[in-house]
Design an enzyme around this catalytic site. Structure first.
Site, PDB file in Angstrom:
ATOM      1  N   ARG A  28      27.136  27.707 -28.248  1.00  0.00           N
ATOM      2  CA  ARG A  28      26.648  27.654 -26.873  1.00  0.00           C
ATOM      3  C   ARG A  28      25.415  26.758 -26.828  1.00  0.00           C
ATOM      4  O   ARG A  28      24.339  27.139 -27.294  1.00  0.00           O
ATOM      5  CB  ARG A  28      26.321  29.058 -26.361  1.00  0.00           C
ATOM      6  CG  ARG A  28      27.540  29.969 -26.233  1.00  0.00           C
ATOM      7  CD  ARG A  28      28.526  29.399 -25.271  1.00  0.00           C
ATOM      8  NE  ARG A  28      29.500  30.405 -24.838  1.00  0.00           N
ATOM      9  CZ  ARG A  28      30.423  30.164 -23.949  1.00  0.00           C
ATOM     10  NH1 ARG A  28      30.527  28.968 -23.400  1.00  0.00           N
ATOM     11  NH2 ARG A  28      31.269  31.100 -23.598  1.00  0.00           N
TER      12      ARG A  28
ATOM     13  N   ALA B  35      22.622  36.871 -13.241  1.00  0.00           N
ATOM     14  CA  ALA B  35      21.198  36.566 -13.088  1.00  0.00           C
ATOM     15  C   ALA B  35      20.878  36.388 -11.604  1.00  0.00           C
ATOM     16  O   ALA B  35      20.623  35.276 -11.145  1.00  0.00           O
ATOM     17  CB  ALA B  35      20.839  35.313 -13.881  1.00  0.00           C
ATOM     18  N   PRO B  36      20.905  37.478 -10.826  1.00  0.00           N
ATOM     19  CA  PRO B  36      20.770  37.362  -9.369  1.00  0.00           C
ATOM     20  C   PRO B  36      19.407  36.880  -8.886  1.00  0.00           C
ATOM     21  O   PRO B  36      19.248  36.575  -7.711  1.00  0.00           O
ATOM     22  CB  PRO B  36      21.071  38.779  -8.867  1.00  0.00           C
ATOM     23  CG  PRO B  36      20.742  39.664 -10.010  1.00  0.00           C
ATOM     24  CD  PRO B  36      21.078  38.870 -11.242  1.00  0.00           C
ATOM     25  N   GLY B  37      18.444  36.767  -9.784  1.00  0.00           N
ATOM     26  CA  GLY B  37      17.147  36.223  -9.407  1.00  0.00           C
ATOM     27  C   GLY B  37      17.197  34.742  -9.101  1.00  0.00           C
ATOM     28  O   GLY B  37      16.348  34.222  -8.378  1.00  0.00           O
TER      29      GLY B  37
ATOM     30  N   GLU C 287      42.433  32.457 -19.152  1.00  0.00           N
ATOM     31  CA  GLU C 287      41.363  32.318 -20.145  1.00  0.00           C
ATOM     32  C   GLU C 287      41.695  33.052 -21.446  1.00  0.00           C
ATOM     33  O   GLU C 287      41.432  32.537 -22.528  1.00  0.00           O
ATOM     34  CB  GLU C 287      40.030  32.818 -19.579  1.00  0.00           C
ATOM     35  CG  GLU C 287      39.423  31.901 -18.543  1.00  0.00           C
ATOM     36  CD  GLU C 287      38.952  30.560 -19.091  1.00  0.00           C
ATOM     37  OE1 GLU C 287      38.758  30.413 -20.315  1.00  0.00           O
ATOM     38  OE2 GLU C 287      38.775  29.634 -18.274  1.00  0.00           O
TER      39      GLU C 287
ATOM     40  N   GLU D 292      26.213  33.565  -9.435  1.00  0.00           N
ATOM     41  CA  GLU D 292      27.370  33.854 -10.279  1.00  0.00           C
ATOM     42  C   GLU D 292      27.641  35.349 -10.408  1.00  0.00           C
ATOM     43  O   GLU D 292      26.758  36.139 -10.731  1.00  0.00           O
ATOM     44  CB  GLU D 292      27.202  33.270 -11.681  1.00  0.00           C
ATOM     45  CG  GLU D 292      28.430  33.497 -12.550  1.00  0.00           C
ATOM     46  CD  GLU D 292      28.342  32.862 -13.924  1.00  0.00           C
ATOM     47  OE1 GLU D 292      29.350  32.911 -14.642  1.00  0.00           O
ATOM     48  OE2 GLU D 292      27.297  32.310 -14.280  1.00  0.00           O
TER      49      GLU D 292
ATOM     50  N   GLU E  84      41.917  30.789 -24.820  1.00  0.00           N
ATOM     51  CA  GLU E  84      40.907  30.959 -25.873  1.00  0.00           C
ATOM     52  C   GLU E  84      41.392  31.721 -27.095  1.00  0.00           C
ATOM     53  O   GLU E  84      40.872  31.517 -28.185  1.00  0.00           O
ATOM     54  CB  GLU E  84      39.662  31.649 -25.298  1.00  0.00           C
ATOM     55  CG  GLU E  84      38.946  30.769 -24.293  1.00  0.00           C
ATOM     56  CD  GLU E  84      37.601  31.315 -23.862  1.00  0.00           C
ATOM     57  OE1 GLU E  84      37.161  32.370 -24.369  1.00  0.00           O
ATOM     58  OE2 GLU E  84      36.969  30.665 -23.005  1.00  0.00           O
TER      59      GLU E  84
ATOM     60  N   ALA F 291      35.993  34.361 -21.962  1.00  0.00           N
ATOM     61  CA  ALA F 291      35.521  34.272 -20.577  1.00  0.00           C
ATOM     62  C   ALA F 291      35.715  32.862 -20.067  1.00  0.00           C
ATOM     63  O   ALA F 291      35.925  31.928 -20.841  1.00  0.00           O
ATOM     64  CB  ALA F 291      34.047  34.665 -20.502  1.00  0.00           C
TER      65      ALA F 291
ATOM     66  N   ARG G 255      12.951  28.739  -2.945  1.00  0.00           N
ATOM     67  CA  ARG G 255      13.810  29.410  -3.925  1.00  0.00           C
ATOM     68  C   ARG G 255      14.752  28.385  -4.532  1.00  0.00           C
ATOM     69  O   ARG G 255      15.418  27.646  -3.811  1.00  0.00           O
ATOM     70  CB  ARG G 255      14.649  30.513  -3.268  1.00  0.00           C
ATOM     71  CG  ARG G 255      13.849  31.615  -2.624  1.00  0.00           C
ATOM     72  CD  ARG G 255      13.219  32.496  -3.665  1.00  0.00           C
ATOM     73  NE  ARG G 255      12.654  33.686  -3.038  1.00  0.00           N
ATOM     74  CZ  ARG G 255      11.557  34.255  -3.466  1.00  0.00           C
ATOM     75  NH1 ARG G 255      10.898  33.783  -4.491  1.00  0.00           N
ATOM     76  NH2 ARG G 255      11.097  35.341  -2.860  1.00  0.00           N
TER      77      ARG G 255
ATOM     78  N   GLU H 126      36.279  22.887 -26.143  1.00  0.00           N
ATOM     79  CA  GLU H 126      36.059  24.222 -26.702  1.00  0.00           C
ATOM     80  C   GLU H 126      36.515  24.275 -28.156  1.00  0.00           C
ATOM     81  O   GLU H 126      37.630  23.886 -28.481  1.00  0.00           O
ATOM     82  CB  GLU H 126      36.839  25.282 -25.910  1.00  0.00           C
ATOM     83  CG  GLU H 126      36.300  25.547 -24.536  1.00  0.00           C
ATOM     84  CD  GLU H 126      37.079  26.634 -23.812  1.00  0.00           C
ATOM     85  OE1 GLU H 126      36.425  27.493 -23.215  1.00  0.00           O
ATOM     86  OE2 GLU H 126      38.330  26.614 -23.844  1.00  0.00           O
TER      87      GLU H 126
END
Length: 177
Positions: free
Chosen positions: A61, A110-112, A89, A116, A93, A73, A34, A137
């Site tokens: 991005r 994205a738990p696969g 933040e 995070e 920002e 964020a 994994r 930024e």
């Protein structure tokens, strides 16, 4: 259904994430690997200008090679709690401070492949001060009303998951301040 870790090794350790390779045993007894992105967690803030208007940020991005319209964020720094990070933040920002903060949700992005988790806040009773973005930024603020924001979600102009989740949660009456 759980996987047992036999071995973990770091392939990369960076400023904002680490990449780890785990050798695991699956529930059926087979072994596999994994690839896991370790992340310290982040926050997102849905700034409410008034009951009908939200404050967004536009920024480039690099991973998707696009300018995205999103809610403010950022990454949680070591030793920082979620709400402190959200306040920092928002100010960095947008240049706004919030009189009220309410946590809407905590979600895995994205738990696969990543650990995070992002903590999404609603910020209201905003007071304008001076933005202080990080040196790397380049941000533009945008104000949209609820209908404009929903239209942009539906037509694909807002396709950032934390932003979509924040807006949709706000539109649930029990989540509002």
């Amino acid at each position: 259904m759980e996987e047992k870790t036999l071995k973990s090794e770091f392939v990369y350790k960076g400023k904002i994430l680490n990449l780890r390779l785990d050798k695991v045993i699956l529930p059926n007894g087979k072994e596999t690997k994994r690839e896991i992105v370790e992340h310290s967690g982040s926050v997102a803030i849905l700034p409410l200008i008034d009951k009908d208007k939200f404050l967004f940020v536009e920024q480039y991005r690099k991973p998707v090679e696009k300018i995205l319209l999103e809610i403010p964020a950022g990454r949680i720094e070591e030793g920082e709690n979620f709400e402190e990070c959200a306040k920092r933040e928002l100010l960095e920002e947008t240049g706004y401070e919030a009189g009220d903060f309410k946590k809407l949700a905590s979600v895995y992005l994205a738990p696969g492949y990543s650990s995070e988790i992002i903590h999404i806040f609603l910020a209201s009773k905003l007071k304008k001060t001076q933005p202080n973005p990080d040196n790397d930024e380049f941000i533009k603020t945008v104000i949209l009303n609820k209908k404009e924001a929903l239209d942009k979600i539906i037509n694909g102009e807002i396709n950032d998951s934390k932003t979509i989740i924040g807006i949709l949660l706000y539109l649930q009456p029990e989540k509002r301040l």
